[in-house]
Design a protein around this motif. Structure first.
Motif, PDB file in Angstrom:
ATOM      1  N   ASN A  95       0.813  -1.213   0.077  1.00 35.83           N
ATOM      2  CA  ASN A  95      -0.170  -0.293  -0.178  1.00 35.83           C
ATOM      3  C   ASN A  95       0.747   1.202  -0.078  1.00 35.83           C
ATOM      4  OD1 ASN A  95       0.611   0.766   2.759  1.00 35.83           O
ATOM      5  ND2 ASN A  95      -0.430  -1.334   3.027  1.00 35.83           N
ATOM      6  N   LYS A  96       0.379   2.541  -0.217  1.00 40.59           N
ATOM      7  CA  LYS A  96       1.026   3.616  -0.455  1.00 40.59           C
ATOM      8  C   LYS A  96       0.234   4.713   0.243  1.00 40.59           C
ATOM      9  CE  LYS A  96       3.628   6.084  -3.963  1.00 40.59           C
ATOM     10  NZ  LYS A  96       4.060   6.096  -5.426  1.00 40.59           N
ATOM     11  N   THR A  97       1.062   5.718   0.988  1.00 41.57           N
ATOM     12  CA  THR A  97       0.493   6.766   1.420  1.00 41.57           C
ATOM     13  C   THR A  97       0.930   8.078   0.741  1.00 41.57           C
ATOM     14  OG1 THR A  97      -0.062   5.867   3.645  1.00 41.57           O
ATOM     15  CG2 THR A  97       0.039   8.218   3.435  1.00 41.57           C
ATOM     16  N   ASN A 100      -1.617  12.437   1.596  1.00 40.35           N
ATOM     17  CA  ASN A 100      -1.931  12.747   2.999  1.00 40.35           C
ATOM     18  C   ASN A 100      -2.825  11.581   4.017  1.00 40.35           C
ATOM     19  OD1 ASN A 100      -2.163  15.482   0.974  1.00 40.35           O
ATOM     20  ND2 ASN A 100      -0.904  15.853   2.771  1.00 40.35           N
ATOM     21  N   GLY A 101      -2.955  10.586   3.440  1.00 35.31           N
ATOM     22  CA  GLY A 101      -3.490   9.399   4.056  1.00 35.31           C
ATOM     23  C   GLY A 101      -5.180   9.362   4.198  1.00 35.31           C
ATOM     24  N   TRP A 102      -5.746  10.132   3.367  1.00 29.44           N
ATOM     25  CA  TRP A 102      -7.277  10.060   3.471  1.00 29.44           C
ATOM     26  C   TRP A 102      -7.806   9.041   2.429  1.00 29.44           C
ATOM     27  CZ3 TRP A 102      -6.090  15.695   2.276  1.00 29.44           C
ATOM     28  CH2 TRP A 102      -5.986  16.432   3.611  1.00 29.44           C
ATOM     29  N   GLY A 103      -7.163   8.248   1.899  1.00 29.07           N
ATOM     30  CA  GLY A 103      -7.660   7.187   0.912  1.00 29.07           C
ATOM     31  C   GLY A 103      -8.048   7.757  -0.382  1.00 29.07           C
ATOM     32  N   ALA A 104      -7.032   8.265  -0.998  1.00 29.27           N
ATOM     33  CA  ALA A 104      -7.206   9.027  -2.122  1.00 29.27           C
ATOM     34  C   ALA A 104      -8.005   8.304  -3.267  1.00 29.27           C
ATOM     35  CB  ALA A 104      -5.915   9.507  -2.788  1.00 29.27           C
ATOM     36  N   PHE A 105      -7.754   7.016  -3.341  1.00 36.04           N
ATOM     37  CA  PHE A 105      -8.386   6.009  -4.255  1.00 36.04           C
ATOM     38  C   PHE A 105      -9.842   5.946  -4.096  1.00 36.04           C
ATOM     39  CE2 PHE A 105     -10.322   2.021  -5.556  1.00 36.04           C
ATOM     40  CZ  PHE A 105      -9.951   1.904  -6.857  1.00 36.04           C
ATOM     41  N   ALA A 138      -3.703  15.799   8.785  1.00 31.89           N
ATOM     42  CA  ALA A 138      -3.252  15.154   7.340  1.00 31.89           C
ATOM     43  C   ALA A 138      -1.736  14.457   7.707  1.00 31.89           C
ATOM     44  CB  ALA A 138      -2.893  16.460   6.424  1.00 31.89           C
ATOM     45  N   HIS A 139      -1.543  13.485   6.979  1.00 29.18           N
ATOM     46  CA  HIS A 139      -0.052  13.083   7.109  1.00 29.18           C
ATOM     47  C   HIS A 139       0.672  14.095   6.166  1.00 29.18           C
ATOM     48  CE1 HIS A 139      -1.080   9.622   9.242  1.00 29.18           C
ATOM     49  NE2 HIS A 139      -2.149   9.260   8.601  1.00 29.18           N
ATOM     50  N   GLY A 140       1.629  14.731   6.726  1.00 24.78           N
ATOM     51  CA  GLY A 140       2.375  15.720   5.892  1.00 24.78           C
ATOM     52  C   GLY A 140       1.709  17.120   5.555  1.00 24.78           C
ATOM     53  N   LEU A 141       2.568  17.759   4.731  1.00 30.35           N
ATOM     54  CA  LEU A 141       1.932  19.033   4.271  1.00 30.35           C
ATOM     55  C   LEU A 141       1.112  18.650   3.185  1.00 30.35           C
ATOM     56  CD1 LEU A 141       5.240  21.149   3.909  1.00 30.35           C
ATOM     57  CD2 LEU A 141       3.412  21.196   5.657  1.00 30.35           C
TER      58      LEU A 141
END
Length: 574
Positions: A95-97, A100-105, A138-141
């Motif tokens: 898997n990949k983040t 920002n970890g909101w579940g883009a897909f 958010a994960h990161g900027l």
């Protein structure tokens, strides 16, 4: 009492005049001809081809079903191995983040599932959006450009699709509809600090912890050492000018004009630039966010600039009665002419084939860059869309020529998938061209095809099939469906993996094996054919546009819907 009410004769004359005018307007309103009706039918714009005959334009159900099956395969592999993460690694199953970890897909593909009628899959995504995503953290900027087009655009588009009855209430009820819109509002409000710059142009990033807009992080420059640094933070046209559609729709849905106001101010330094530019309609870039001054002299419709020009046209289609629509129309028309006369470049014929193709180059100061990326293939569809909207047959012809060139890059490779970047020898003005073939392979490709590959990767990008969608819906020509099917078969053959679909490292080479498991075992860094990534736009755009090409012509009609740069449909405002 008014005089006309005291005088019966005046009243009769006024009534007679009113009846005559009304009768004339009614007849005009139902007349099958005339420019007013052609450009402003009661249901929206007048974009799609009208001459469908003998059931042409009806769904090709067998092909549409196969594309929908590819979407199902993509969804369920992600559901099994990467649910909740931004994306799946389709080769390794990891898997990949990255967003920002909101579940883009999950968020980005909702509108594709809605159009395809995949209600079970859509219900799972909607429940996750409502119950499991917290846009306050958010994960990161946060990149406001990517976040707007992938997340915010999907949420407001899904709300539009629900309101239009595309999604039945039995699948998603009104309570969930309101919760989806509430998530969009939360995200938009968290993105608001990106507009807090001296010029109103967006900051490249937002810190969701401090609620401040910030420049690109140093890592961006470390990853791209050729990226120039300027005195103040800078931004390109696409990032600065690709949020007005999403925010215009959010303002309509919430009756809160602040979102549209911010987005309008954000691209004002581009639309109403006080700096003299060499070419009408096109901006010099990038821009200093603090002053609004162009700090570079790049002019093109390719990556980094593309969707600014795309949105000039599409905001005019979306909201034709808005205050600045005429300005946007004029800017787009001028920019399209500049593309045509300044950067569209006909290639010299190859030694083996006496054929020429019209590619899209770039200008950097006084240098013409004879290079086009896959992203620029979007321009063919955009030019045709504007040609139809403004009744400009010359633009439709231009768009067709640009699309044929992109098709040529697909048809010329062993995989029948186009490369990421290619170059050519311009037929005219070669003295100022930048690139020449530098390897024996590039020399051979130039002789064989009339272009050579500068970046052989394919990353599941949508722009070619996006333009095929516009071309088919606008012209009704069957060949565009045929080309779309060729592309889909190539994706199925070469991009399908045990865990989804992956990009290719080199479209000029075929994989060793057509067996998915066998090829996956052979995959390793630097040697395998696949790229172990699958961006959300594969499901949000590439598969959506392919499916729409084979769906009935009235599904997602261009007469009623405007598609964002991420492929999310918005209802036209009339």
């Amino acid at each position: 009492m008014p005089n006309f009410l005291r005088n019966p004769t005046s009243t009769f004359k006024l009534l007679a005049a009113f009846l005559v005018i009304s009768f004339y307007l009614i007849l005009g309103g139902f007349s099958p001809i005339g420019p007013r009706i052609r450009k402003n039918p009661p249901f929206g714009a007048h974009i799609q081809f009208e001459g469908w005959k003998n059931n042409s334009g009806a769904a090709d159900e067998a092909k549409a079903d196969q594309v929908a099956n590819a979407m199902r395969y993509t969804f369920w592999k992600y559901r099994e191995y990467a649910w909740g993460y931004d994306g799946i690694k389709p080769v390794s199953g990891g898997n990949k983040t990255s967003r920002n970890g909101w579940g883009a897909f999950i968020v980005d593909t909702t509108t594709t599932l809605a159009l395809m009628g995949l209600w079970d899959e859509l219900a799972l995504e909607v429940d996750h959006i409502i119950d499991s995503i917290d846009f306050n953290i958010a994960h990161g900027l946060v990149d406001p450009f990517e976040t707007t087009i992938r997340y915010l655009g999907a949420l407001v588009s899904l709300t539009d699709l629900l309101d239009a009855g595309i999604v039945p209430s039995s699948a998603i009820n009104s309570t969930k509809r309101d919760a989806i819109l509430a998530q969009a509002v939360t995200l938009a409000n968290k993105l608001a600090p990106c507009f807090d710059s001296p010029t109103g142009m967006i900051w490249p990033r937002v810190n969701f912890t401090t609620d401040l807009g910030v420049p690109d992080p140093p890592l961006v420059y470390k990853l791209d050492p050729l990226k120039p640094r300027y005195k103040n933070p800078s931004i390109g046209p696409a990032r600065a000018g690709s949020n007005i559609l999403e925010n215009r729709v959010l303002s309509r849905l919430t009756n809160n004009q602040v979102y549209l106001s911010n987005a309008t101010r954000a691209w004002a330094p581009l639309v109403w630039s006080s700096y003299i530019t060499s070419w009408p309609g096109m901006v010099d870039a990038p821009f200093d966010i603090v002053t609004g001054e162009p700090v570079g002299r790049q002019r093109h419709w390719d990556a980094g600039h593309d969707s600014y020009y795309e949105y000039l046209l599409k905001i005019a289609l979306l909201a034709p009665k808005d205050r600045y629509t005429q300005t946007y129309k004029n800017k787009w028309l001028a920019a399209a002419d500049s593309l045509r006369y300044r950067i569209a470049s006909r290639s010299a014929p190859s030694p083996k084939h006496d054929t020429q193709h019209l590619f899209i180059g770039k200008q950097n100061d006084n240098w013409f860059i004879n290079e086009q990326s896959h992203l620029a293939c979007f321009a063919a569809g955009n030019i045709m869309l504007g040609g139809r909207y403004f009744d400009r047959p010359d633009f439709i012809s231009l768009g067709k020529a640009l699309l044929e060139a992109c098709h040529h890059t697909y048809a010329s490779t062993p995989t029948h998938i186009g490369p990421g970047i290619w170059s050519w020898i311009p037929k005219f003005g070669y003295d100022n061209a930048t690139f020449q073939p530098s390897t024996a392979r590039q020399e051979d490709e130039l002789k064989e095809h009339g272009f050579w590959v500068a970046d052989a990767k394919y990353r599941l990008r949508p722009e070619y099939v996006e333009s095929l969608f516009y071309a088919y819906r606008i012209t009704g020509e069957q060949r565009y469906r045929d080309w779309a099917w060729d592309a889909f078969v190539a994706f199925e053959t070469h991009c399908k993996t045990p865990y989804g679909y992956a990009g290719l490292r080199d479209v000029m080479r075929k994989p060793r094996s057509v067996d998915l498991e066998e090829e996956a075992l052979a995959q390793n860094e630097g040697e395998g054919w696949w790229i172990d990534e699958s961006e959300s736009f594969w499901g949000a755009e590439t598969l959506k546009y392919l499916w729409l090409i084979f769906a009935d012509k009235e599904v997602g009609s261009l007469d009623r819907w405007v598609y964002s740069t991420e492929g999310h449909p918005f209802r036209m405002i009339r």
